[in-house]
Write a protein that holds these residues in place. Structure first.
Motif, PDB file in Angstrom:
ATOM      1  N   VAL A   1       0.870  -1.174   0.000  1.00 14.42           N
ATOM      2  CA  VAL A   1       0.000   0.000   0.000  1.00 14.42           C
ATOM      3  C   VAL A   1       0.909   1.228   0.000  1.00 14.42           C
ATOM      4  CG1 VAL A   1      -1.927   1.166   1.124  1.00 14.42           C
ATOM      5  CG2 VAL A   1      -1.695  -1.318   1.305  1.00 14.42           C
ATOM      6  N   VAL A   2       1.032   1.865  -1.144  1.00 12.01           N
ATOM      7  CA  VAL A   2       2.058   2.890  -1.343  1.00 12.01           C
ATOM      8  C   VAL A   2       1.572   4.260  -0.895  1.00 12.01           C
ATOM      9  CG1 VAL A   2       3.550   3.985  -3.053  1.00 12.01           C
ATOM     10  CG2 VAL A   2       2.919   1.580  -3.313  1.00 12.01           C
ATOM     11  N   GLY A   3       2.360   4.919  -0.056  1.00 15.39           N
ATOM     12  CA  GLY A   3       2.117   6.312   0.287  1.00 15.39           C
ATOM     13  C   GLY A   3       0.841   6.583   1.049  1.00 15.39           C
TER      14      GLY A   3
ATOM     15  N   ILE B   1       6.347   6.286  -5.222  1.00 18.69           N
ATOM     16  CA  ILE B   1       6.111   5.401  -6.371  1.00 18.69           C
ATOM     17  C   ILE B   1       7.432   4.923  -6.952  1.00 18.69           C
ATOM     18  CG2 ILE B   1       5.142   5.280  -8.690  1.00 18.69           C
ATOM     19  CD1 ILE B   1       3.067   7.328  -7.828  1.00 18.69           C
ATOM     20  N   ALA B   2       8.387   5.844  -7.094  1.00 13.27           N
ATOM     21  CA  ALA B   2       9.698   5.469  -7.634  1.00 13.27           C
ATOM     22  C   ALA B   2      10.388   4.437  -6.747  1.00 13.27           C
ATOM     23  CB  ALA B   2      10.571   6.717  -7.783  1.00 13.27           C
ATOM     24  N   GLU B   3      10.242   4.590  -5.440  1.00 14.65           N
ATOM     25  CA  GLU B   3      10.859   3.643  -4.512  1.00 14.65           C
ATOM     26  C   GLU B   3      10.278   2.241  -4.704  1.00 14.65           C
ATOM     27  OE1 GLU B   3      11.471   3.002   0.318  1.00 14.65           O
ATOM     28  OE2 GLU B   3      10.396   4.759  -0.463  1.00 14.65           O
ATOM     29  N   VAL B   4       8.955   2.162  -4.893  1.00 15.68           N
ATOM     30  CA  VAL B   4       8.318   0.864  -5.104  1.00 15.68           C
ATOM     31  C   VAL B   4       8.799   0.233  -6.407  1.00 15.68           C
ATOM     32  CG1 VAL B   4       6.111  -0.249  -5.616  1.00 15.68           C
ATOM     33  CG2 VAL B   4       6.270   1.370  -3.736  1.00 15.68           C
ATOM     34  N   LEU B   5       8.877   1.042  -7.466  1.00 11.24           N
ATOM     35  CA  LEU B   5       9.332   0.518  -8.756  1.00 11.24           C
ATOM     36  C   LEU B   5      10.754  -0.015  -8.666  1.00 11.24           C
ATOM     37  CD1 LEU B   5       7.953   3.197 -11.256  1.00 11.24           C
ATOM     38  CD2 LEU B   5       6.953   0.992 -10.639  1.00 11.24           C
ATOM     39  N   ARG B   6      11.598   0.671  -7.911  1.00 15.89           N
ATOM     40  CA  ARG B   6      12.989   0.230  -7.770  1.00 15.89           C
ATOM     41  C   ARG B   6      13.089  -1.032  -6.923  1.00 15.89           C
ATOM     42  NH1 ARG B   6      13.851   5.723  -6.562  1.00 15.89           N
ATOM     43  NH2 ARG B   6      14.120   5.113  -4.369  1.00 15.89           N
ATOM     44  N   ASP B   7      12.446  -1.003  -5.739  1.00 17.49           N
ATOM     45  CA  ASP B   7      12.644  -2.073  -4.769  1.00 17.49           C
ATOM     46  C   ASP B   7      11.843  -3.322  -5.097  1.00 17.49           C
ATOM     47  OD1 ASP B   7      14.212  -0.219  -3.537  1.00 17.49           O
ATOM     48  OD2 ASP B   7      12.781   0.278  -1.957  1.00 17.49           O
ATOM     49  N   ARG B   8      10.613  -3.155  -5.592  1.00 18.24           N
ATOM     50  CA  ARG B   8       9.757  -4.315  -5.804  1.00 18.24           C
ATOM     51  C   ARG B   8       9.829  -4.858  -7.224  1.00 18.24           C
ATOM     52  NH1 ARG B   8       3.817  -3.395  -3.916  1.00 18.24           N
ATOM     53  NH2 ARG B   8       3.555  -2.395  -5.933  1.00 18.24           N
ATOM     54  N   ASP B   9      10.014  -3.944  -8.210  1.00 16.93           N
ATOM     55  CA  ASP B   9       9.996  -4.370  -9.603  1.00 16.93           C
ATOM     56  C   ASP B   9      11.371  -4.405 -10.246  1.00 16.93           C
ATOM     57  OD1 ASP B   9       7.047  -4.555  -9.884  1.00 16.93           O
ATOM     58  OD2 ASP B   9       7.133  -2.421  -9.485  1.00 16.93           O
TER      59      ASP B   9
ATOM     60  N   ALA C   1       2.451   3.789 -13.688  1.00 18.13           N
ATOM     61  CA  ALA C   1       3.904   3.974 -13.627  1.00 18.13           C
ATOM     62  C   ALA C   1       4.628   2.685 -13.972  1.00 18.13           C
ATOM     63  CB  ALA C   1       4.305   4.456 -12.232  1.00 18.13           C
ATOM     64  N   ARG C   2       4.117   1.570 -13.471  1.00 20.81           N
ATOM     65  CA  ARG C   2       4.759   0.280 -13.756  1.00 20.81           C
ATOM     66  C   ARG C   2       4.657  -0.058 -15.239  1.00 20.81           C
ATOM     67  NH1 ARG C   2       2.275  -2.277 -10.227  1.00 20.81           N
ATOM     68  NH2 ARG C   2       3.851  -2.105  -8.602  1.00 20.81           N
TER      69      ARG C   2
END
Length: 393
Positions: A6-8, A182-190, A211-212
């Motif tokens: 659950v982002v942000g 959002i950028a953090e999720v894209l980096r860490d999870r994807d 974003a993804r």
């Protein structure tokens, strides 16, 4: 833990974690359950993660630890969509019918088979028909002891969710996630590189899923670029019809790509279940009686394709609206962040060329087109009318 998805949304997570702990106390007989109720309404703008938050909460309710550990069978199966006591309603067509909702309400009245709660998640609850909303209302008014309803909608406005339903739900308002989150999720999870993740987060409008897609799908990036070329490429009236044709055909291609293979697989599975290709006794009669079922399946598939096409067009219109909004921001010299910072040069050019009144008329034309399509105006007619207005300014 499941809450990391659950982002942000720190405030919403705090509320939901507290409720999940209280719910665990109810099941284990160790608490009064204060803070836990049987109906919740998740609201927020597109991309804020309404359905993700609802699934995470459902996982926490099924978690043996009551916290959403992410490791127990309850958490894993809920997040994977395979938990026997968690039912997810995702409308594939234009609305959720009363028959579908009545069947769901009957199922929700049962006791949990293996989990701790019977959980019903309704994505896009704003698509409930009047009859479906009334059927759901009866269940929410007198809920079974161990059943929880989680509704997701863009807002709690009466046009989205009837007052009678929202007044019986505890609201969980979500906000647009910050680009950094959002950028953090894209980096860490994807596993997306930092530069691409930062760019996708800055142009997605706060929509994590978008974003993804932009970060991983070149076709999605090409479609966005094609849409953002439209405002400065409507010099001739012929350009209007050319751009309209491109928009509609792209949306139709997206719908066909999403639905084509799935439609055929569904139809083949239904025909097999109804006895097509069989040679045994009664096979001919079963095949003859399957015509109605196949026709009903085709009707649902057509409705799903229409919704997919509309969603694709709406995404393009949102990008267009963001462009004209950015032109107004640039014209007024406001310190607001641009929706399309990677097109700042084109935005500045438009701001120097158009008057604020002309830009506002163009923005209103885009918003009117979105409303017209939602009211079932033929997409091609609505798009051509909008582009004509954009051409005239």
């Amino acid at each position: 833990m499941i809450w990391s998805q659950v982002v942000g949304q720190p405030d919403a997570i705090a509320v939901l974690r507290g409720a999940a702990t209280a719910a665990a106390g109810v099941v284990d007989g160790a608490g009064s359950g204060a803070g836990m109720i049987h109906a919740w309404l998740f609201t927020g703008p597109p991309g804020s993660g309404r359905s993700v938050a609802a699934r995470a909460f459902a996982a926490a309710l099924q978690c043996v630890a009551g916290s959403g550990c992410g490791e127990c069978p309850g958490c894993r199966t809920t997040m994977a969509g395979t938990h026997a006591d968690v039912r997810l309603v995702v409308p594939e067509g234009l609305s959720i019918s009363v028959a579908e909702m009545r069947a769901l309400v009957q199922t929700s009245a049962r006791r949990p088979t293996g989990g701790r709660w019977q959980v019903v998640i309704i994505e896009d609850a704003d698509r409930l028909t009047e009859g479906a909303a009334n059927a759901l209302l009866k269940a929410i008014e007198e809920p079974p002891q161990r059943t929880v309803f989680l509704l997701c909608a863009p807002s709690d406005h009466p046009d989205d969710v009837p007052v009678t339903i929202r007044s019986r739900c505890r609201p969980v308002p979500l906000r647009t996630p910050a680009p950094a989150a959002i950028a953090e999720v894209l980096r860490d999870r994807d596993g997306i590189d930092e530069q691409t993740a930062g760019w996708a987060a800055s142009v997605c409008g706060g929509h994590v899923g978008r974003a993804r897609r932009l970060a991983t799908d070149p076709a999605a990036r090409d479609r966005r670029a094609a849409v953002l070329r439209i405002p400065l490429h409507l010099g001739r009236l012929a350009d209007v019809f050319e751009c309209a044709d491109d928009l509609v055909k792209t949306a139709e291609a997206d719908a066909s790509e999403v639905s084509g293979a799935r439609d055929e697989a569904e139809k083949d599975a239904l025909k097999t279940a109804m006895g097509h290709g069989g040679t045994g006794k009664g096979a001919v009669g079963a095949t003859r009686g399957s015509a109605g079922a196949i026709k009903e399946l085709e009707r649902r598939q057509k409705s799903r394709a229409t919704r997919t096409q509309r969603d694709a067009l709406d995404l393009a219109l949102v990008d267009l609206a963001g462009f004209y909004r950015d032109v107004l921001v640039s014209t007024g010299g406001a310190p607001a962040t641009l929706t399309h910072p990677d097109h700042a040069e084109h935005i500045d050019k438009a701001a120097r060329t158009w008057s604020p009144e002309s830009t506002l008329r163009r923005l209103e034309a885009v918003l009117s087109c979105r409303e017209a399509i939602e009211l079932n105006v033929k997409p091609r007619i609505a798009i051509e009318a909008m582009l004509t207005a954009l051409h005239r300014g």
